[in-house]
Design an enzyme around this catalytic site. Structure first.
Site, mmCIF file in Angstrom:
data_model
loop_
_atom_site.group_PDB
_atom_site.id
_atom_site.type_symbol
_atom_site.label_atom_id
_atom_site.label_comp_id
_atom_site.label_asym_id
_atom_site.label_seq_id
_atom_site.Cartn_x
_atom_site.Cartn_y
_atom_site.Cartn_z
ATOM 1 N N ARG A 242 4.599 -12.130 11.565
ATOM 2 C CA ARG A 242 3.936 -12.739 10.414
ATOM 3 C C ARG A 242 2.998 -13.826 10.907
ATOM 4 O O ARG A 242 3.357 -14.614 11.807
ATOM 5 C CB ARG A 242 4.967 -13.372 9.460
ATOM 6 C CG ARG A 242 5.769 -12.395 8.639
ATOM 7 C CD ARG A 242 4.924 -11.627 7.615
ATOM 8 N NE ARG A 242 5.724 -10.705 6.840
ATOM 9 C CZ ARG A 242 5.874 -9.408 7.096
ATOM 10 N NH1 ARG A 242 5.249 -8.857 8.125
ATOM 11 N NH2 ARG A 242 6.620 -8.639 6.324
ATOM 12 N N GLU A 271 -3.483 -13.566 4.864
ATOM 13 C CA GLU A 271 -4.047 -12.217 4.728
ATOM 14 C C GLU A 271 -4.582 -11.988 3.317
ATOM 15 O O GLU A 271 -3.934 -12.428 2.366
ATOM 16 C CB GLU A 271 -2.963 -11.172 5.046
ATOM 17 C CG GLU A 271 -2.570 -11.203 6.499
ATOM 18 C CD GLU A 271 -1.459 -10.208 6.849
ATOM 19 O OE1 GLU A 271 -1.156 -9.314 6.039
ATOM 20 O OE2 GLU A 271 -0.897 -10.356 7.936
ATOM 21 N N HIS A 289 -3.005 -5.438 9.777
ATOM 22 C CA HIS A 289 -1.567 -5.258 9.502
ATOM 23 C C HIS A 289 -1.167 -3.769 9.493
ATOM 24 O O HIS A 289 -0.668 -3.252 8.491
ATOM 25 C CB HIS A 289 -1.210 -5.921 8.157
ATOM 26 C CG HIS A 289 0.238 -6.280 8.040
ATOM 27 N ND1 HIS A 289 0.691 -7.393 7.381
ATOM 28 C CD2 HIS A 289 1.364 -5.660 8.489
ATOM 29 C CE1 HIS A 289 2.002 -7.448 7.428
ATOM 30 N NE2 HIS A 289 2.436 -6.402 8.103
HETATM 31 C C1 8YV Z 1 4.929 -3.098 6.417
HETATM 32 C C2 8YV Z 1 5.801 -5.142 7.696
HETATM 33 O O1 8YV Z 1 3.881 -2.229 6.481
HETATM 34 O O2 8YV Z 1 7.834 -4.095 7.137
HETATM 35 C C3 8YV Z 1 7.260 -5.131 7.372
HETATM 36 O O3 8YV Z 1 7.840 -6.225 7.371
HETATM 37 O O4 8YV Z 1 5.299 -6.126 8.044
HETATM 38 C C4 8YV Z 1 4.861 -3.985 7.611
HETATM 39 O O5 8YV Z 1 4.893 -3.308 8.825
HETATM 40 C C5 8YV Z 1 4.866 -3.860 5.120
HETATM 41 O O6 8YV Z 1 5.846 -4.831 5.027
HETATM 42 C C6 8YV Z 1 4.988 -2.957 3.923
HETATM 43 O O7 8YV Z 1 5.329 -3.692 2.764
#
Ligand code: 8YV
Length: 328
Positions: A242, A271, A289
């Site tokens: 993150r 983001e 992302h």
């Molecule tokens: C996902 C992510 O695509 O799963 C996670 O925590 O950061 C990502 O890879 C995203 O969260 C989908 O909501």
């Protein structure tokens, strides 16, 4: 219970197969053209919903949760749950699940991709060629750094951190790691990884740092302006976790001034906004992302969401509970 009486809201367009399966059993509100719901739309739409399937792009705060008068389960389509107010969910007796495991390998693959591309200056080299500036082979053209023998500091040695370590071991790097708890001896041997309780010390020795801890209030700006100053001049930072874990502005300044070696970033602090200096820096890979963006992963994430919902609606404990509530 007639499952068709259960109303599910999916905030974004999920794979066809997943939506079809859900629609077969439940009453489902889908988002046909994947246009992100505004905060107010979401607040209105959640009113008569029993189960919400949100994604990272939705902020599910206290006010949204409280607007879901019938809300019983938030089945997050994603691993990280920092987009959800877990405290309010608990207070309002709303269960929360996520989708761990299924995106581990794809995320680790992207980490490795960025480490190799940045170390070998692949983007810079390709740009030279595509811009028509390549005049032929030269002994000092676009020199990167050898990976073998380098020190990689992994911050957060959970599922994804470990999957990254497994891949890195093959490349012959030295693996250092920092984690809330130390792995056992056999796991450490397995990854050839050395534990450092002292994060400052570890990052000051690393040639590459890769972040794999979740974003929580404790990890906000874990790589603060002050800490970033400890990095070696050639250090490369990789972040697929993150954006909030790094002080993005401070990192961008260091990159721009060439006080660190490079960065591979798949996540950002605000983001989809990117600190402008990052866009002007050399030796960066900036991605929107996409670390878990494979067809296989998205379907598996959806299947995991369905499993959690089906367990919940049949009175069983969902496998990926984030808050335990009645199941304690
Ligand atoms: C996902 C992510 O695509 O799963 C996670 O925590 O950061 C990502 O890879 C995203 O969260 C989908 O909501």
């Amino acid at each position: 219970m007639n499952l068709k009486n259960i109303i599910i809201l999916i905030t974004r367009k999920l794979p066809e197969k997943i939506e079809k399966k859900l629609k077969h059993n439940f009453t489902v509100y889908i988002n046909k053209n994947d246009k992100k719901l505004s905060y107010n739309d979401l607040k209105k739409k959640i009113n008569n919903v029993d189960i919400l399937i949100p994604c990272i792009s939705d902020t599910i705060d206290a006010s949204i949760i409280k607007s879901g008068k019938k809300l019983k389960l938030i089945a997050n389509f994603g691993n990280g749950v920092d987009n959800l107010d877990l405290v309010t969910a608990k207070e309002e007796n709303v269960l929360v699940t996520n989708t761990p495991d299924v995106l581990t390998e794809d995320t680790a693959d992207l980490v490795l991709t960025m480490i190799l591309m940045i170390s070998r200056k692949v983007v810079e080299a390709q740009k030279q060629l595509m811009d028509g500036n390549w005049t032929g082979w030269g002994p000092s053209e676009t020199m990167g750094q050898r990976i073998k023998g380098k020190i990689v500091g992994i911050i957060g040695m959970g599922r994804i951190g470990s999957a990254v370590a497994k891949r890195l071991k093959i490349l012959g790097v030295k693996i250092f790691y920092h984690n809330r708890r130390r792995l056992n001896k056999s796991q450490e041997r397995n990854y050839n990884a050395q534990y450092f309780e002292n994060l400052d010390y570890m990052i000051s020795k690393a040639d590459i740092i890769t972040i794999h801890c979740p974003y929580t209030p404790e990890t906000f700006h874990l790589l603060s302006k002050k800490r970033l100053k400890l990095l070696k001049k050639n250090c490369i930072i990789i972040n697929t976790s993150r954006g909030e874990i790094i002080d993005e502005q401070a990192m961008a300044n260091l990159l721009f001034q060439k006080k660190i070696g490079g960065a591979g970033l798949d996540v950002f602090e605000n983001e989809p906004q990117i600190t402008p200096k990052l866009l002007e820096s050399d030796n960066v890979i900036l991605l929107p992302h996409i670390s878990s963006a494979t067809i296989e992963s998205r379907i598996a994430m959806g299947e995991r969401v369905i499993k959690n919902i089906e367990c919940f609606t049949s009175g069983k404990k969902p496998p990926d509970l984030v808050n335990k509530l009645n199941y304690d």
